[in-house]
Design an enzyme around this catalytic site. Structure first.
Site, PDB file in Angstrom:
ATOM      1  N   SER A  75      64.540 -19.608 -62.046  1.00 20.97           N
ATOM      2  CA  SER A  75      63.653 -20.224 -61.064  1.00 20.97           C
ATOM      3  C   SER A  75      64.260 -20.072 -59.677  1.00 20.97           C
ATOM      4  CB  SER A  75      63.463 -21.710 -61.363  1.00 20.97           C
ATOM      5  OG  SER A  75      62.810 -22.365 -60.271  1.00 20.97           O
TER       6      SER A  75
ATOM      7  N   TYR B 194      67.749 -29.851 -63.029  1.00 20.13           N
ATOM      8  CA  TYR B 194      66.904 -28.667 -63.281  1.00 20.13           C
ATOM      9  C   TYR B 194      67.459 -27.474 -62.515  1.00 20.13           C
ATOM     10  CZ  TYR B 194      62.661 -25.752 -63.525  1.00 20.13           C
ATOM     11  OH  TYR B 194      61.772 -24.727 -63.730  1.00 20.13           O
TER      12      TYR B 194
HETATM   13  P1  NDP Z   1      54.984 -25.021 -69.338  1.00 22.24           P
HETATM   14  O1  NDP Z   1      55.454 -26.418 -69.405  1.00 22.24           O
HETATM   15  O2  NDP Z   1      53.605 -24.714 -68.911  1.00 22.24           O
HETATM   16  O3  NDP Z   1      55.263 -24.297 -70.743  1.00 22.24           O
HETATM   17  C1  NDP Z   1      56.539 -24.432 -71.327  1.00 22.24           C
HETATM   18  C2  NDP Z   1      56.626 -23.591 -72.566  1.00 22.24           C
HETATM   19  O4  NDP Z   1      57.957 -23.763 -73.105  1.00 22.24           O
HETATM   20  C3  NDP Z   1      55.648 -24.011 -73.621  1.00 22.24           C
HETATM   21  O5  NDP Z   1      55.214 -22.892 -74.341  1.00 22.24           O
HETATM   22  C4  NDP Z   1      56.489 -24.929 -74.510  1.00 22.24           C
HETATM   23  O6  NDP Z   1      56.085 -24.904 -75.858  1.00 22.24           O
HETATM   24  C5  NDP Z   1      57.845 -24.280 -74.418  1.00 22.24           C
HETATM   25  N1  NDP Z   1      58.907 -25.233 -74.694  1.00 22.24           N
HETATM   26  C6  NDP Z   1      59.241 -26.345 -73.992  1.00 22.24           C
HETATM   27  N2  NDP Z   1      60.235 -26.985 -74.602  1.00 22.24           N
HETATM   28  C7  NDP Z   1      60.530 -26.263 -75.719  1.00 22.24           C
HETATM   29  C8  NDP Z   1      61.459 -26.424 -76.769  1.00 22.24           C
HETATM   30  N3  NDP Z   1      62.311 -27.471 -76.816  1.00 22.24           N
HETATM   31  N4  NDP Z   1      61.478 -25.501 -77.744  1.00 22.24           N
HETATM   32  C9  NDP Z   1      60.636 -24.454 -77.722  1.00 22.24           C
HETATM   33  N5  NDP Z   1      59.729 -24.246 -76.762  1.00 22.24           N
HETATM   34  C10 NDP Z   1      59.675 -25.153 -75.778  1.00 22.24           C
HETATM   35  O7  NDP Z   1      56.032 -24.301 -68.382  1.00 22.24           O
HETATM   36  P2  NDP Z   1      55.924 -22.951 -67.527  1.00 22.24           P
HETATM   37  O8  NDP Z   1      55.131 -21.940 -68.221  1.00 22.24           O
HETATM   38  O9  NDP Z   1      55.609 -23.334 -66.143  1.00 22.24           O
HETATM   39  O10 NDP Z   1      57.473 -22.556 -67.539  1.00 22.24           O
HETATM   40  C11 NDP Z   1      57.998 -21.471 -68.290  1.00 22.24           C
HETATM   41  C12 NDP Z   1      59.381 -21.150 -67.750  1.00 22.24           C
HETATM   42  O11 NDP Z   1      59.257 -20.801 -66.372  1.00 22.24           O
HETATM   43  C13 NDP Z   1      60.342 -22.336 -67.804  1.00 22.24           C
HETATM   44  O12 NDP Z   1      61.637 -21.872 -68.122  1.00 22.24           O
HETATM   45  C14 NDP Z   1      60.296 -22.874 -66.388  1.00 22.24           C
HETATM   46  O13 NDP Z   1      61.472 -23.560 -66.051  1.00 22.24           O
HETATM   47  C15 NDP Z   1      60.138 -21.592 -65.601  1.00 22.24           C
HETATM   48  N6  NDP Z   1      59.590 -21.744 -64.256  1.00 22.24           N
HETATM   49  C16 NDP Z   1      58.356 -22.301 -64.020  1.00 22.24           C
HETATM   50  C17 NDP Z   1      57.877 -22.414 -62.725  1.00 22.24           C
HETATM   51  C18 NDP Z   1      56.552 -23.026 -62.403  1.00 22.24           C
HETATM   52  O14 NDP Z   1      56.307 -23.300 -61.215  1.00 22.24           O
HETATM   53  N7  NDP Z   1      55.674 -23.242 -63.349  1.00 22.24           N
HETATM   54  C19 NDP Z   1      58.663 -21.926 -61.582  1.00 22.24           C
HETATM   55  C20 NDP Z   1      59.917 -21.336 -61.938  1.00 22.24           C
HETATM   56  C21 NDP Z   1      60.344 -21.260 -63.223  1.00 22.24           C
HETATM   57  P3  NDP Z   1      55.532 -26.219 -76.633  1.00 22.24           P
HETATM   58  O15 NDP Z   1      54.467 -26.842 -75.804  1.00 22.24           O
HETATM   59  O16 NDP Z   1      55.047 -25.643 -77.917  1.00 22.24           O
HETATM   60  O17 NDP Z   1      56.712 -27.121 -76.815  1.00 22.24           O
END
Ligand code: NDP
Length: 246
Positions: free
Chosen positions: A141, A155
């Protein structure tokens, strides 16, 4: 033939958001894609079914990233299902906020357990299966470089940790022709950072391009790094942020 024909990918956290966009993109371009989920079985199964119904190959695997054995089993299941592993995308992540006085030790440990530790666990499990040309990609990020808001210290720490881990893994795996890179999205419209959320206007105001990123745009950079054109890119953290850090 498509760019990822004969390639096998594993995406962690592929049920929603950026991870789901990466799954769709790699599958669209011909890869067999396994992906993990934790608490969203419905969206995960729907995504896999939609890809398989359209002639692609996708497999949803329940695996909490905080559970090392589950992550290792997801790697093994991917290799067994699709006869190998070429591309690992460590996308799963959580955002727990709180200023120093608010943030608990339990949440500190949870953040490391989901955002950092499984990246090591998955890379360690996946690399032995990868041939020359293998790809390991993490989703970091921009907070690794600019924390910007109160309550984001831990974070930010987890995403900064990936910058260092990726540099080191890139050197470790270079002799085997496996590249390791980190994609650093800026604010991207997902459940984690909703376009209609209470702070969306403030965040958008910090982005010179004046909007949030789209999950498909992040997936495009991942597809570039996963592809043959990116063979000389390794150890890098690449920003995709609408100018947020500019
Ligand atoms: P979301 O919260 O929309 O989605 C998160 C995803 O990660 C879901 O598919 C969820 O699956 C999965 N997940 C969360 N916890 C676990 C766990 N313990 N085990 C397995 N899977 C898990 O997040 P984003 O799509 O926004 O984020 C994706 C990545 O991008 C992250 O690493 C985030 O930090 C990074 N990011 C996001 C930004 C943003 O602005 N959105 C900016 C910069 C980085 P489930 O629901 O099935 O648990």
């Amino acid at each position: 033939t498509q760019i990822f024909s004969n390639k096998v990918a594993l995406v962690t956290g592929g049920s929603r958001g950026i991870g789901a966009a990466i799954v769709r993109r790699l599958a669209r371009d011909g890869a067999a894609v396994a992906f993990t989920y934790s608490s969203s079985p419905g969206p995960a199964q729907e995504l896999a079914q939609a890809i398989n119904a359209a002639g692609g190959r996708a497999l949803a695997i329940k695996a909490d990233s905080a559970d090392a054995a589950a992550v290792q089993a997801a790697v093994a299941q991917t290799v067994a299902a699709y006869s190998g592993l070429d591309i690992l995308v460590n996308n799963a992540g959580i955002l727990l906020r709180g200023t120093l006085d608010e943030f608990s030790l339990e949440n500190f440990d949870r953040m490391l357990a989901v955002n950092v530790r499984p990246v090591f666990v998955a890379a360690k499990a996946a690399a032995p299966h990868m041939k020359e040309g293998g790809r390991i990609i993490t989703i970091g990020s921009v907070v690794a470089e600019r924390s910007a808001f109160p309550g984001a210290s831990i974070y930010s720490m987890t995403k900064s940790a990936l910058v260092g881990m990726v540099r080191g893994l890139a050197i470790d795996l270079a002799p085997r022709g496996i590249t390791v890179n980190n994609v650093q999205p800026g604010p991207t419209a997902t459940d984690m950072n909703p376009a209609d959320g209470p702070h969306a206007d403030i965040i958008t105001g910090l982005v010179p391009l004046g909007r949030l990123g789209k999950d498909d745009e992040i997936a495009g950079m991942v597809a570039y790094l996963a592809g043959p054109e990116a063979g000389f890119v390794t150890g890098a953290s690449l920003t995709i942020d609408g100018g947020y850090l500019a």
